[in-house]
Design an enzyme around this catalytic site. Structure first.
Site, PDB file in Angstrom:
ATOM      1  N   ASP A  67      44.847  46.583  31.289  1.00 43.21           N
ATOM      2  CA  ASP A  67      45.559  47.844  31.847  1.00 43.21           C
ATOM      3  C   ASP A  67      47.061  48.021  31.355  1.00 43.21           C
ATOM      4  O   ASP A  67      47.469  47.072  30.641  1.00 43.21           O
ATOM      5  CB  ASP A  67      45.887  47.780  33.469  1.00 43.21           C
ATOM      6  CG  ASP A  67      45.989  49.017  34.096  1.00 43.21           C
ATOM      7  OD1 ASP A  67      46.229  49.998  33.489  1.00 43.21           O
ATOM      8  OD2 ASP A  67      45.814  48.948  35.232  1.00 43.21           O
ATOM      9  N   ASP A  88      48.512  56.142  31.686  1.00 44.27           N
ATOM     10  CA  ASP A  88      48.165  57.414  32.552  1.00 44.27           C
ATOM     11  C   ASP A  88      49.224  57.614  33.649  1.00 44.27           C
ATOM     12  O   ASP A  88      50.067  56.593  33.860  1.00 44.27           O
ATOM     13  CB  ASP A  88      46.739  57.434  33.132  1.00 44.27           C
ATOM     14  CG  ASP A  88      46.683  56.013  34.170  1.00 44.27           C
ATOM     15  OD1 ASP A  88      47.060  55.046  33.575  1.00 44.27           O
ATOM     16  OD2 ASP A  88      46.011  56.106  34.964  1.00 44.27           O
ATOM     17  N   ALA A  93      44.508  56.088  41.109  1.00 44.24           N
ATOM     18  CA  ALA A  93      45.461  56.016  41.946  1.00 44.24           C
ATOM     19  C   ALA A  93      44.610  56.251  43.434  1.00 44.24           C
ATOM     20  O   ALA A  93      44.848  57.068  44.427  1.00 44.24           O
ATOM     21  CB  ALA A  93      46.244  57.382  41.992  1.00 44.24           C
ATOM     22  N   CYS A 112      29.991  31.303  56.187  1.00 45.77           N
ATOM     23  CA  CYS A 112      29.863  31.439  54.683  1.00 45.77           C
ATOM     24  C   CYS A 112      29.186  30.108  54.284  1.00 45.77           C
ATOM     25  O   CYS A 112      29.598  29.157  54.816  1.00 45.77           O
ATOM     26  CB  CYS A 112      30.901  31.990  53.996  1.00 45.77           C
ATOM     27  SG  CYS A 112      30.698  31.660  52.257  1.00 45.77           S
ATOM     28  N   CYS A 139      29.091  29.401  50.826  1.00 44.63           N
ATOM     29  CA  CYS A 139      29.692  28.938  49.354  1.00 44.63           C
ATOM     30  C   CYS A 139      30.053  27.522  49.364  1.00 44.63           C
ATOM     31  O   CYS A 139      30.009  26.961  50.330  1.00 44.63           O
ATOM     32  CB  CYS A 139      30.516  30.110  48.979  1.00 44.63           C
ATOM     33  SG  CYS A 139      32.197  29.428  49.495  1.00 44.63           S
ATOM     34  N   CYS A 197      33.004  26.661  51.446  1.00 40.42           N
ATOM     35  CA  CYS A 197      32.653  26.743  53.026  1.00 40.42           C
ATOM     36  C   CYS A 197      31.465  25.704  53.229  1.00 40.42           C
ATOM     37  O   CYS A 197      31.563  25.184  54.430  1.00 40.42           O
ATOM     38  CB  CYS A 197      32.106  28.054  53.429  1.00 40.42           C
ATOM     39  SG  CYS A 197      33.335  29.413  53.067  1.00 40.42           S
TER      40      CYS A 197
HETATM   41  N1  GUN Z   1      45.577  50.134  38.767  1.00 43.13           N
HETATM   42  C1  GUN Z   1      45.259  50.869  39.941  1.00 43.13           C
HETATM   43  N2  GUN Z   1      45.340  52.394  40.015  1.00 43.13           N
HETATM   44  C2  GUN Z   1      45.565  52.572  38.742  1.00 43.13           C
HETATM   45  C3  GUN Z   1      45.833  53.854  37.941  1.00 43.13           C
HETATM   46  O1  GUN Z   1      45.591  54.899  38.614  1.00 43.13           O
HETATM   47  N3  GUN Z   1      46.028  53.880  36.543  1.00 43.13           N
HETATM   48  C4  GUN Z   1      46.202  52.462  36.055  1.00 43.13           C
HETATM   49  N4  GUN Z   1      46.270  52.687  34.791  1.00 43.13           N
HETATM   50  N5  GUN Z   1      45.975  51.458  36.620  1.00 43.13           N
HETATM   51  C5  GUN Z   1      45.732  51.404  37.846  1.00 43.13           C
HETATM   52 ZN    ZN Z   2      32.689  30.655  51.554  1.00 45.62          ZN
END
Ligand code: GUN
Ligand code: ZN
Length: 495
Positions: free
Chosen positions: A90, A125, A193, A276, A278, A281
């Site tokens: 990101d 962004d 977002a 659970c 797993c 657990c």
């Molecule tokens: N991580 C969570 N929401 C967003 C987003 O709208 N844009 C970016 N780049 N990372 C995010």
């Molecule tokens: Zn578990």
């Protein structure tokens, strides 16, 4: 060379796909565990043991910290994290949305992601939050669009480039943004977002945001729901065509002592039992887990197991054509998810275009099932039946029906259809013996529509005593309406 994204199976708007990246191919839908390069609760190289095929990390965090930055630049991102599979990075956008500004430009962070060998690159962004004024959403969208256009020109390598769809809570802006990005040919489309919507359980609005964005994109493009990590809403999002999720939730929840299940989250202090099986657990009791020195890590591990188990179940449901049944079950875990389900079916006419024409047996799971795309499709196709002469409509076989020119089966939530179609999808649906009000409403409306479309035919409607609905009165105006018990009496008196 094969396509970057290939769709192998479909159900509703959901699909099983294959996404090709420079470090290998991943099967979607899937979740990318979020790796914080500063704190590693669980080593990235172990992530495959849980079912992870691709990871996501934040390039801005790496960029900002000298020790991390120099390793990433010299040895590459994969060496830095110790993971040789696909890694998405990101940009600093999330920090931008939280802290208001970051000391980096779009070009710098793009160049950095490219140099360190990211598999999926995200431009800077602007994540416009929900509920802002339309003008602000529009203005920020214009800046995002400029940056994404610049990014598309800048990144021309085999690395994948993501084009985030913004537009706040305005469906028309989301759709416009999406169709603009579609023409720029990004390899992945994250929906941005949406975290504030999910945090506030605003699932109905989330559904509208996803639907609007998807309507603007090509159905063949892979879609990432940014920041979605709770498995309780995966089925719903997959059914609308989301292919990728990212989960920081597994770690953030573990830090708070929270234990994830597909029906919601428990605080570990309140758990008397572990529901659970797993490896965590199975090995620990609830009390042992509470007191364990490495409680946070154990919870993180359980949370990942729970997350990937749901992904596997979703994929199986897609194979079986049972995704909407799973969505309806999951959306009963929380009333706000039920709002999301109801909202989903306001988009049935769009889903209907994506949904395969035939698949696994339709199971009626409650009033919402009356609004499934398959039911809507039947309603749209009533004009395909042409009826003449004497027509009897009944829920199950009745004595004397052979004397009629045509026999129709009445089955809620569909309505009336020729008995020859009883075993054909979706009319072979499993439905409860006692139809509820919603399903009768749809079925009786469709039956009335069928009667209107066939004014030449003479209808007899055999009514069951369980059918209590105001439309029965309307039926009696267009057809000879006889209750099943009375029919028996009539037959006896006639013979
Ligand atoms: N991580 C969570 N929401 C967003 C987003 O709208 N844009 C970016 N780049 N990372 C995010
Ligand atoms: Zn578990």
């Amino acid at each position: 060379m094969s396509a970057i994204f290939e769709i192998l199976d479909k159900d509703a708007g959901g699909r099983i796909g294959r996404l090709r990246t420079p470090h290998g191919t991943v099967e979607t839908p899937t979740v990318m565990p979020v790796i914080n390069p500063n704190i590693q609760l669980i080593p990235p190289k172990e992530m495959r043991n849980f079912g992870a095929e691709i990871l996501i990390t934040n390039s801005y965090i790496i960029y900002r910290k000298e020790e991390l930055r120099s390793i990433a630049l010299e040895k590459g991102l994969h060496e830095l994290l110790g993971f040789d599979g696909p890694i998405m990075t990101d940009s600093g956008s999330f920090q931008l949305s939280v802290y208001g500004s970051v000391e980096i430009t779009n070009e710098e962070i793009l160049g950095f992601q490219q140099k360190i060998g990211s598999d999926i690159i995200v431009p800077l962004d602007i994540p416009t939050p929900p509920d802002v004024h339309y003008r602000r959403a529009e203005d920020e969208l214009a800046i995002t669009a400029e940056r994404l256009e610049a990014a598309r020109k800048f990144i021309q390598s085999e690395q994948l480039l993501a084009g985030p769809v913004q537009g706040s809570t305005y469906p028309e802006l989301r759709e416009k943004a999406a169709s603009h990005l579609k023409d720029l040919n990004f390899e992945v489309y994250p929906l941005g977002a949406v975290v504030p919507l999910m945090e506030a359980y605003r699932y109905a609005e989330l559904v509208d945001v996803i639907a609007a964005s998807k309507k603007g994109l090509s159905p063949a493009a892979p879609v990432h729901l940014f920041g979605a990590g709770h498995p309780m809403m995966f089925a719903l999002a997959v059914a609308m065509g989301c292919d990728l999720f990212d989960s920081a939730a597994y770690a953030l929840y573990a830090k708070d002592g929270r234990y994830i299940t597909v029906n919601g989250t428990y605080h570990v202090e309140k758990l008397n039992y572990l529901p659970c099986s797993c490896p965590v657990c199975s090995k620990y009791t609830a009390d042992e887990l509470k007191k364990a020195n490495n409680r946070e890590e154990l919870l993180g591990r359980h949370n990942l197991y729970a997350t990937f188990a749901e992904i596997r179940l979703i994929k199986q449901c897609i194979k079986d054509g049972k995704l909407l049944e799973l969505v309806e079950q999951r959306c009963r875990s929380h009333p706000k998810l039920l709002d999301g389900l109801k909202k989903l079916y306001t988009h049935s006419s769009w889903l209907e275009q994506l949904d395969p024409a035939t698949k696994g047996t339709f199971f009626y799971c409650g009033p919402e099932s009356s609004f499934r795309p398959e039911v809507l499709r039947f309603g749209k196709r009533l004009n395909r039946f042409s009826l003449r002469g004497s027509v009897i409509i009944r829920a199950s076989p009745i004595k004397g029906e052979k004397d009629y020119d045509q026999v129709l089966t009445f089955k809620a939530p569909f309505g009336a259809f020729p008995i020859e179609m009883e075993e054909v999808y979706p009319f072979n649906a499993e439905v409860p013996k006692l139809p509820d009000y919603e399903s009768l409403n749809i079925a009786l409306s469709n039956t009335l529509k069928l009667m209107d479309l066939n004014p030449e035919a003479e209808f007899t409607f055999i009514c069951e005593k369980e059918f209590r609905h105001p439309l029965i009165e309307e039926i009696s105006k267009r057809a000879k309406l006889v209750y099943r018990e009375d029919w028996k009496k009539e037959q006896i008196s006639e013979s």
